[in-house]
Design an enzyme around this catalytic site. Structure first.
Site, PDB file in Angstrom:
ATOM      1  N   ALA A 269      35.855  32.234  33.178  1.00  0.00           N
ATOM      2  CA  ALA A 269      35.201  30.929  33.302  1.00  0.00           C
ATOM      3  C   ALA A 269      36.205  29.924  33.844  1.00  0.00           C
ATOM      4  CB  ALA A 269      34.669  30.470  31.949  1.00  0.00           C
ATOM      5  N   ASP A 270      35.676  28.830  34.339  1.00  0.00           N
ATOM      6  CA  ASP A 270      36.508  27.734  34.798  1.00  0.00           C
ATOM      7  C   ASP A 270      35.814  26.430  34.422  1.00  0.00           C
ATOM      8  OD1 ASP A 270      38.958  27.028  36.526  1.00  0.00           O
ATOM      9  OD2 ASP A 270      37.385  25.723  37.297  1.00  0.00           O
ATOM     10  N   THR A 271      36.587  25.483  33.934  1.00  0.00           N
ATOM     11  CA  THR A 271      36.056  24.167  33.591  1.00  0.00           C
ATOM     12  C   THR A 271      36.780  23.126  34.423  1.00  0.00           C
ATOM     13  OG1 THR A 271      35.517  24.865  31.346  1.00  0.00           O
ATOM     14  CG2 THR A 271      35.680  22.497  31.738  1.00  0.00           C
TER      15      THR A 271
END
Length: 189
Positions: free
Chosen positions: A67-69
């Site tokens: 994931a990436d935020t």
């Protein structure tokens, strides 16, 4: 089949635990996270999740989640601050304004990839210099997109959100559960 978390984030590990999912292994990917020239925040975030999941070494039957935020103020991408000076600059820009927090999730099994992104809106209160200094002194800003983590002391700086709280923390639980189930991972067992 093994389940691999492609992230060194303790927050993502904890959020997976809320789904009853414990990774068999944790393998944080090492990629260049520099945004492309004129790249917009949402496509950037999705690209990061896809690139991360593509580089994690796993067997064809293994399931990998990455994931990436990203924090976005308009078209500006605010990643993890390099130091307290950059964190202060981020907080100063966010003070009294609404911004978006985008979290993209990618799940891979063999050659198949499932992905989703979630966009939430966050309003930060107007911050006095003393509040910024006090928050920076907690060191909670380290390693967090936009220079803050809503789940920690910075929660006192955020009076309003619209969207997914867990996505703002780093992993949208509803969407992640669906992606994992599509890949054959059982949740809540």
């Amino acid at each position: 089949m093994a389940f691999v978390l492609g992230s060194g984030s303790p927050r993502r590990f904890e959020l997976l635990g809320q789904l009853g999912v414990v990774p068999d292994d944790v393998r944080p990917p090492d990629i260049d996270e520099t945004p492309g020239r004129s790249e917009l925040p949402r496509p950037y975030c999705s690209r990061m999740a896809r690139e991360k999941v593509a580089v994690v070494t796993a067997d064809d039957n293994d399931v990998v989640l990455c994931a990436d935020t990203t924090v976005a103020l308009g078209r500006r991408i605010m990643g993890k601050p390099a130091d307290a000076t950059e964190a202060r600059a981020f907080l100063t820009l966010l003070s009294g304004r609404r911004h978006r927090v985008i979290t993209a999730v990618a799940v891979r099994k063999g050659d198949q990839i499932w992905e989703r992104d979630v966009v939430s809106t966050v309003r930060m209160k107007v911050l006095a210099d003393g509040e910024i200094a006090g928050y920076l002194a907690t060191d909670d800003w380290r390693g967090k997109a936009g220079g803050y983590g809503i789940q920690g002391p910075a929660g006192a700086l955020i009076p309003w959100i619209s969207g997914s709280f867990s996505a703002i923390v780093g992993l949208p639980l509803a969407e992640t559960a669906g992606l994992l189930q599509a890949a054959g991972v059982k949740v809540w067992t």
